[in-house]
Motif scaffolding. Structure first.
Motif, short mmCIF file in Angstrom:
data_model
loop_
_atom_site.label_atom_id
_atom_site.label_comp_id
_atom_site.label_asym_id
_atom_site.label_seq_id
_atom_site.Cartn_x
_atom_site.Cartn_y
_atom_site.Cartn_z
N ALA A 1 0.83 -1.21 0.00
CA ALA A 1 0.00 0.00 0.00
C ALA A 1 0.87 1.25 0.00
N LEU A 2 1.96 1.23 0.75
CA LEU A 2 2.86 2.38 0.79
C LEU A 2 3.53 2.57 -0.57
N LEU A 3 3.94 1.48 -1.21
CA LEU A 3 4.51 1.55 -2.56
C LEU A 3 3.50 2.13 -3.54
N ALA A 4 2.24 1.74 -3.42
CA ALA A 4 1.19 2.20 -4.34
C ALA A 4 0.99 3.71 -4.25
N ARG A 5 1.22 4.29 -3.09
CA ARG A 5 1.05 5.75 -2.98
C ARG A 5 2.38 6.51 -2.99
N SER A 6 3.46 5.81 -3.31
CA SER A 6 4.77 6.46 -3.39
C SER A 6 4.89 7.27 -4.68
N VAL A 7 5.92 8.09 -4.74
CA VAL A 7 6.20 8.89 -5.93
C VAL A 7 7.63 8.60 -6.39
#
Length: 76
Positions: free
Chosen positions: A66-72
């Motif tokens: 989930a953190l990777l999915a909202r990373s930039v």
């Protein structure tokens, strides 16, 4: 460093990184030869290196995905 798989089965390494102004980030690096995805980053809540490391260590793989999915994309 910790390795996990994203929702598509691709491997990523994640480490804690620090910006020059003191903020801590999860830094996602594609693992494996021939991968061309860019390095990505997402902010962590920890206000010290130890707190950020503990925060990252406490995350299960689903939370990391989930953190990777909202990373930039990390700018150089």
């Amino acid at each position: 460093m910790r390795r996990f798989e994203d929702a598509h089965g691709s491997a990523w390494d994640v480490v804690v990184g620090r910006e020059s102004w003191g903020a801590f980030y999860a830094i996602f690096v594609p693992a494996g030869a021939g991968r061309r995805e860019p390095v990505r980053q997402a902010p962590l809540h920890g206000s010290s290196a130890e707190a950020a490391e503990a925060e990252l260590a406490a995350m299960d793989d689903a939370t990391l995905r989930a953190l990777l999915a909202r990373s930039v994309v990390k700018e150089r």
